[in-house]
Design a protein around this motif. Structure first.
Motif, mmCIF file in Angstrom:
data_model
loop_
_atom_site.group_PDB
_atom_site.id
_atom_site.type_symbol
_atom_site.label_atom_id
_atom_site.label_comp_id
_atom_site.label_asym_id
_atom_site.label_seq_id
_atom_site.Cartn_x
_atom_site.Cartn_y
_atom_site.Cartn_z
ATOM 1 N N GLU A 184 0.863 -1.183 0.000
ATOM 2 C CA GLU A 184 0.000 0.000 0.000
ATOM 3 C C GLU A 184 0.901 1.234 0.000
ATOM 4 O OE1 GLU A 184 -3.089 -0.142 -0.400
ATOM 5 O OE2 GLU A 184 -3.739 -2.136 0.223
ATOM 6 N N GLU B 262 3.687 5.473 2.756
ATOM 7 C CA GLU B 262 4.528 6.668 2.670
ATOM 8 C C GLU B 262 3.991 7.790 3.557
ATOM 9 O OE1 GLU B 262 5.371 7.622 -1.395
ATOM 10 O OE2 GLU B 262 6.801 5.959 -1.555
ATOM 11 N N LEU C 194 0.823 4.536 -1.069
ATOM 12 C CA LEU C 194 0.435 5.852 -0.565
ATOM 13 C C LEU C 194 0.277 5.843 0.949
ATOM 14 C CD1 LEU C 194 -2.159 6.946 -3.293
ATOM 15 C CD2 LEU C 194 0.233 7.636 -3.064
ATOM 16 N N GLU C 195 -0.414 4.813 1.456
ATOM 17 C CA GLU C 195 -0.664 4.743 2.896
ATOM 18 C C GLU C 195 0.637 4.608 3.680
ATOM 19 O OE1 GLU C 195 -2.220 3.137 0.593
ATOM 20 O OE2 GLU C 195 -4.382 2.979 0.958
#
Length: 333
Positions: free
Chosen positions: A280, A285, A282-283
Motif C-alpha cells: 500500500e 509513505e 500511498l498509505e
C-alpha cells in the motif's frame, strides 16, 4: 515390443481393490459397493494423488523401500503406517499419515534426500511432494525457507527425545506412536510448551502461535512471527484482534496493565506490516512522513529487508530499498 501397463492393481486382505493409474500416479479404492469417496475429498472425488513422502537428512534409513518407486503400506484406523529407521539404530519406528480411506493397504512413494539442495532439485523435476519428514536437529531457518518456498508441504518433525531413546533401545520391532511425531500443522501447543522448545519451529499456523505466545506474554516471539512466516491480511487481522482484546483489558488484569505500552507498540508494528505486505504505497509513505519510534523503526526495517530479499519484481525491490533507507534514518536518529 511389450507395452508398459497403464494401471497397477492390488487386492487387499480386507477385500478392497486399489487401482493405481501409473501415468498420473493417482489411485482409486474400490469397495464391494463401488468406488470409495475418501473422507475430506475435494468435490467428492474418488481420485486420490499417490502421497509422495520425503525423508530429509543423512540419519534416516529407508533401505527397506525402493525409493522413488510405487510402494504399498498398511493402513490402521484410516492412517497409513510408514516405517523408517534413524540415527544408525536398528529400531524400526513409524509415522502415521491420515488417508481418509477405509482400505487396509494404500500406495505411496518414498523419497530420501540427504541434503536440502537435493530435495529442491528433486522438486524441480516435476515431483510434487506432499509430506516432508525431518528431525529436530534440522536447521530452523532452512525449514522456514522450505515452507515459504513450498507452502502446501506438510512438514513432520521427529522429536529429539525419540531419536535419543532409539540409540539406547535394544528392541528391534518397537513402533513409534503418533504422539512421537510433531505435525507442523496440527501441533498441540501444550505439548511443545512443556518441552521448553520454540513453538515457531513446530507450527505453520501463525495465528495459533500468536495466540499461545500472547497468552504467555512472550511479546518478542509474536514479533518474530512477522519474520518467520509469510502472513496474509487475514492472519494480521486475527492477531490484531487478540491485541485489541488485551489492550481493552476488560478484566483489569495487572499483567496487561503493566505491559500495555509494549502491546500498543506490537499492535502498531502489525498495523504497519500489513501495509508493507500489501504494498500500500500511498498509505505507507504517509506513515513514513509521520515517522516511527526507534523501537518500531527497528522492526519495520527488518520487515522491509525481508520483503526486499523475497521479491522477484525489480520495481518492488527498488521501492523496498527506498523505504528501508528512510526507515534507517529513524533508527539512527
Amino acid at each position: 515390443m511389450e507395452e508398459e501397463p497403464l494401471y497397477e492393481e492390488k487386492k487387499t486382505p480386507a477385500g478392497f481393490l486399489v487401482k493405481v493409474r501409473l501415468a498420473k500416479m493417482t489411485y482409486v479404492v474400490f469397495t464391494s459397493r463401488g468406488p470409495e469417496i475418501p473422507k475430506g475429498s475435494k468435490n467428492n472425488s474418488i481420485i486420490v494423488p499417490v502421497p509422495r513422502i520425503v525423508f530429509l537428512g543423512e540419519d534416516f534409513d529407508l533401505s527397506h523401500f525402493h525409493t522413488g518407486e510405487l510402494s504399498f503400506v498398511s493402513v490402521k484406523a484410516g492412517k497409513m503406517v510408514i516405517p523408517y529407521q534413524h540415527g544408525g539404530s536398528k529400531e524400526v519406528k513409524t509415522i502415521f499419515l491420515n488417508s481418509g480411506s477405509g482400505s487396509d493397504i494404500l500406495p505411496i512413494i518414498i523419497y530420501h534426500f540427504k541434503k536440502t539442495q537435493d530435495f529442491i532439485v528433486g522438486s524441480e523435476l516435476n515431483n510434487e511432494f506432499h509430506h516432508l519428514v525431518i528431525d529436530e536437529d534440522f536447521p530452523r531457518q532452512e525449514m522456514v525457507s522450505l515452507k515459504i518456498r513450498f507452502p502446501t508441504l506438510n512438514i513432520l518433525i521427529i522429536k529429539r527425545k525419540i531419536v535419543a531413546q532409539a540409540k539406547d533401545s535394544s528392541a528391534e520391532n518397537s513402533v513409534t506412536t503418533e504422539k512421537d511425531v510433531v505435525n507442523s500443522d496440527k501441533v498441540r501447543a501444550t505439548d511443545i510448551i512443556a518441552s521448553g522448545s520454540n513453538l515457531n519451529m513446530y507450527s505453520e499456523n501463525p495465528v495459533f502461535l500468536a495466540r499461545i505466545h500472547l497468552r504467555n506474554m512472550e511479546l518478542d516471539k509474536v514479533r518474530q512471527i512477522l519474520l518467520d512466516f509469510k502472513l496474509t491480511q487475514e492472519d494480521v487481522v486475527f492477531i490484531r484482534t487478540f491485541l485489541t482484546v488485551m489492550l481493552k483489558n476488560e478484566n483489569n488484569k495487572e499483567e496487561l496493565r503493566a505491559n500495555k505500552e509494549k502491546i500498543q507498540i506490537l499492535d502498531e508494528i502489525f498495523r504497519l506490516a500489513i501495509l508493507i505486505f500489501q504494498k500500500e504505497v500511498l498509505e505507507f509513505e504517509v506513515e513514513l512522513d509521520k515517522g516511527f519510534s526507534k523501537e518500531v523503526a527497528n522492526m519495520i526495517y527488518a520487515l522491509l529487508e525481508k520483503s526486499q530479499e523475497e521479491t522477484t519484481n525489480e520495481e518492488d525491490g527498488i521501492m523496498f530499498w527506498e523505504w528501508k533507507y528512510r526507515t534507517k534514518r529513524m533508527v539512527a536518529a
